[in-house]
Structures are given as structure tokens and as C-alpha cells.
Design an enzyme around this catalytic site. Structure first.
Site, PDB file in Angstrom:
ATOM      1  N   CYS A 145      -8.185  -7.724   3.178  1.00 39.09           N
ATOM      2  CA  CYS A 145      -7.009  -7.133   3.833  1.00 39.09           C
ATOM      3  C   CYS A 145      -6.937  -5.675   4.016  1.00 39.09           C
ATOM      4  O   CYS A 145      -6.683  -5.038   3.021  1.00 39.09           O
ATOM      5  CB  CYS A 145      -5.754  -7.546   2.943  1.00 39.09           C
ATOM      6  SG  CYS A 145      -4.110  -6.695   3.989  1.00 39.09           S
ATOM      7  N   CYS A 148      -3.722  -3.582   3.552  1.00 41.89           N
ATOM      8  CA  CYS A 148      -3.402  -3.620   2.084  1.00 41.89           C
ATOM      9  C   CYS A 148      -4.149  -2.354   1.436  1.00 41.89           C
ATOM     10  O   CYS A 148      -3.871  -1.650   0.685  1.00 41.89           O
ATOM     11  CB  CYS A 148      -3.705  -4.822   1.589  1.00 41.89           C
ATOM     12  SG  CYS A 148      -2.939  -6.103   2.241  1.00 41.89           S
ATOM     13  N   ASP A 149      -5.607  -2.832   1.959  1.00 43.44           N
ATOM     14  CA  ASP A 149      -6.498  -1.975   0.821  1.00 43.44           C
ATOM     15  C   ASP A 149      -7.028  -0.586   1.644  1.00 43.44           C
ATOM     16  O   ASP A 149      -7.605   0.250   0.928  1.00 43.44           O
ATOM     17  CB  ASP A 149      -7.425  -2.489   0.372  1.00 43.44           C
ATOM     18  CG  ASP A 149      -6.832  -3.712  -0.437  1.00 43.44           C
ATOM     19  OD1 ASP A 149      -5.809  -3.645  -1.288  1.00 43.44           O
ATOM     20  OD2 ASP A 149      -7.548  -4.854  -0.542  1.00 43.44           O
TER      21      ASP A 149
END
Ligand SMILES: Cc1cc2nc3c(=O)[nH]c(=O)nc-3n(C[C@H](O)[C@H](O)[C@H](O)COP(=O)(O)OP(=O)(O)OC[C@H]3O[C@@H](n4cnc5c(N)ncnc54)[C@H](O)[C@@H]3O)c2cc1C
Length: 334
Positions: A145, A148-149
């Protein structure tokens, strides 16, 4: 066999948000959180990550497992009955809906529970490639992701790789280009599957390169426990030639598998097996069955969007039950 007004199946942000709303509405929801359902611990996908930095309310970030423990505690606080079992069979052919749990779901077993309404919040799993080194460097350089990261410090100004040839891969690569020194997209075949517009943008991006006919074969890095990945072995699928490249991040964009097998053939799924919901609502194709979270969302797939859709599912369910005459009325004031 026990009857409940509403059962929630799942245990991620979608399920627990729905539970908090329904419990506060005094509908006594029952939530089956699963026992390693689809290979993921109760609490869902966030239990597999470290820090979550984009969930509002946590200015310093919060551990994924800790966030899910807090959501579970909030569901329980308002009276949600949480059952640590996996629903393995669901019969939506007549009302009340029937459901069975793992190991007690044979043809002669009575259903574990019936319900007037069911919320499916079973989530999805990012596909993995099972490369050598993947287990060791998962979340220590490997992610599924980018949104997300991507912003975490280990990726800043470092060479990053994305695997995949579709729109998601193109989108993720261009997103990561904000952070990494350069982003290389590995595409197994000789062309991108992405839409023309996305492909053109990716190919023209000054910080992205696409390597066609190339696959990753091994993730290499620091041998210490929790060491980070530093290199990737890649292979040309035409010549068979291998090389080791500098790579501090590897992002999989090879698709997700929504956990919709339970309802397949009973409610509408799209071609990628996501539950189809009426836009802007949690209504599925079957009255009384609602869906929220990643199992019905192939676009955003975030904790906050799952939580938001869990709220929608709870409010839609409450309305449905009230139309059945099933919602507790406020007590008369004396
Ligand atoms: C490694 C990783 C890092 C991520 N980081 C972030 C981040 O930083 N920020 C962010 O916003 N999002 C992040 N995400 C995405 C986020 O985790 C998901 O969007 C979100 O968890 C989806 O929530 P959900 O409610 O759909 O359920 P999920 O989290 O998918 O959980 C559903 C769970 O329900 C249970 N279940 C499934 N089937 C059954 C059944 N039959 N019976 C009973 N229980 C069942 C299982 O435990 C399953 O895991 C990350 C995802 C991953 C994989």
C-alpha cells in the site's frame, strides 16, 4: 439456535464502526470477528502493519494492532457481543438469514445463529508474490500500500520498485515518486495493462522508469532481525539474465482478493469478486444484507474509508430494521 436482529461478519475498521453505531442504537449487534479468517488475525489487515499515520485522532501515529484493539474495546463498551469464530456458511435464501461457524457447518448441523439483517465486513487481502525474502522484509521495505506507507522515512530519497502493470501500479509509482529518489516499475509482460492515459503519464514521468519483461526473484537486505531490504534480484523474462539492483522499497500492486466467497452466488459481485453496493449506500442486491469496508471498495481501501462505510452500513441497517418495526423506541419521559 440463537436469533439476533443484526449480525456483523468481520473485524476490521468497517465492522467495528458499524458495531459501535448499532450498539449505541441499542440493537444489540453480534460481531463474528473470525478465528484467523482468510489467514488474518481478528482485527483485520491493520494487525499486519506497524505504525498507522493517517488515521485522524492520532497525531503521533498509532500501531495498527493497537488501533484495532481500541476499536474492539469501543464496540464492546457499548454492548456488542463479540464472538471469536469464523462464519463459514451463510444462507441468504430466506429470512431470517442463517449462518454457521467453522467446524459446525455440515449439511446436518443446525445454524449457529439467525438474523434479520447481516453486515458483511470481511475485508480483502493484498495479493503477495511469495518471493524469497518476502516474509523477512514484509513491512521492512516491502508494502502492499503506497498510500499507507510511502511517506515513511525509510523510503525518502531512496530507489523504490513497484511490481504490477495496471492502473494501480501506475498510480502507486507516481505517488511514490514524491518520496523516492527514483521509482522503477517492473512489468512481467511487454506492455502495461493500465489505461492509456495512466500509461502515458507513467512513461512520461521524469522520476519513473518502466522495465518491461522483468520480474523480481528475490528480496535481499540486512540480515539482522527487523533489518531493512536494500536490494532486489530481478530477471529478464526474455533473456533469463539476472541482476541485483539497489532497492530500499518494494511495493506490490498486483491486486487484492476481496473476502466475498461467503456470499458468492447469493448477492451480486462484480467481475473482480467485490460485493456490489448501491453507490453512496451499503445496500447490496439483497434486502437486509449490507456491506462495508474493503470487501466492497476496490478504489480507496483505507482504514478511514472502511470506518466511514461501516457507519453508513449501521445507519442503513438501523433504517431497515426500523421499517421492519424492529428498532427500540425511546422510552417515554415521565
Ligand atoms: C500492511 C498493510 C498496511 C496498511 N496500512 C494502512 C494505513 O497506514 N492506513 C490506512 O488507512 N489503511 C492501511 N491499510 C489498509 C487498511 O488496513 C484496510 O483498508 C482496512 O483494514 C479495511 O478494513 P475492513 O473493515 O474492510 O476489514 P479488514 O481490515 O480487511 O478486516 C476484515 C477481517 O474480518 C475477518 N473476517 C473475514 N472473513 C470472516 C468470516 N467469514 N467470519 C468472521 N470474520 C471474518 C478477518 O479477520 C479479516 O481480516 C493497510 C493494509 C495493509 C495490508
Amino acid at each position: 439456535m440463537v436469533h439476533s436482529k443484526v449480525v456483523i461478519i468481520g473485524s476490521g475498521p468497517g465492522a467495528h464502526t458499524a458495531a459501535v453505531y448499532l450498539a449505541r442504537a441499542e440493537l444489540k449487534p453480534v460481531l463474528y470477528e473470525g478465528m484467523l479468517a482468510n489467514g488474518t488475525a481478528a482485527g483485520g489487515q491493520l494487525t499486519t502493519t506497524t505504525d498507522v499515520e493517517n488515521f485522524p485522532g492520532f497525531p503521533d501515529g498509532v500501531g495498527g494492532a493497537e488501533l484495532m484493539d481500541k476499536m474492539r474495546a469501543q464496540s464492546a463498551r457499548f454492548g456488542t457481543e463479540i464472538i471469536t469464530e469464523t462464519i463459514s456458511r451463510l444462507d441468504l435464501s430466506e429470512k431470517p438469514f442463517k449462518m454457521w461457524t467453522e467446524w459446525s457447518d455440515g449439511p446436518n448441523d443446525a445454524p449457529a445463529r439467525t438474523a434479520d439483517a447481516v453486515i458483511i465486513a470481511t475485508g480483502a487481502n493484498a495479493r503477495r508474490l511469495n518471493l524469497p525474502g518476502e516474509e523477512k522484509y514484509w513491512q521492512n521495505g516491502i508494502s502492499a500500500c503506497a498510500v499507507c506507507d510511502g511517506a515513511v522515512p525509510i523510503f525518502r530519497n531512496k530507489p523504490l520498485y513497484v511490481i504490477g502493470g495496471g492502473d494501480s501500479a501506475a498510480e502507486e509509482a507516481m505517488f511514490l515518486a514524491k518520496y523516492g529518489s527514483h521509482v522503477t516499475v517492473l512489468v512481467r509482460r511487454d506492455k502495461l495493462r493500465a489505461s492509456n492515459i495512466m500509461a502515458e503519464r507513467l512513461l512520461a514521468h521524469p522520476k519513473c522508469t518502466v522495465r518491461f519483461n522483468t520480474v523480481a526473484t528475490e528480496v535481499i537486505g540486512d540480515a539482522k532481525p527487523n533489518g531493512l531490504m536494500s536490494h532486489l534480484r530481478v530477471k529478464d523474462t526474455v533473456t533469463g539474465a539476472e541482476e541485483i539492483v539497489d532497492a530500499n522499497g518494494l511495493f506490490y500492486a498486483v491486486g487484492h482478493d476481496p473476502a466475498s466467497a461467503l456470499v458468492k452466488g447469493q448477492i451480486d459481485l462484480d467481475e473482480e469478486q467485490y460485493i456490489v453496493t448501491k453507490p453512496g449506500t451499503s445496500y447490496t442486491s439483497l434486502e437486509g444484507v449490507f456491506a462495508c469496508g474493503d470487501v466492497q471498495d476496490k478504489r480507496y481501501r483505507q482504514a478511514i474509508t472502511s470506518a466511514g462505510s461501516g457507519c453508513v452500513a449501521a445507519l442503513d441497517t438501523e433504517k431497515y430494521l426500523s421499517e421492519l418495526g424492529d428498532v427500540p423506541q425511546p422510552k417515554e419521559k415521565i
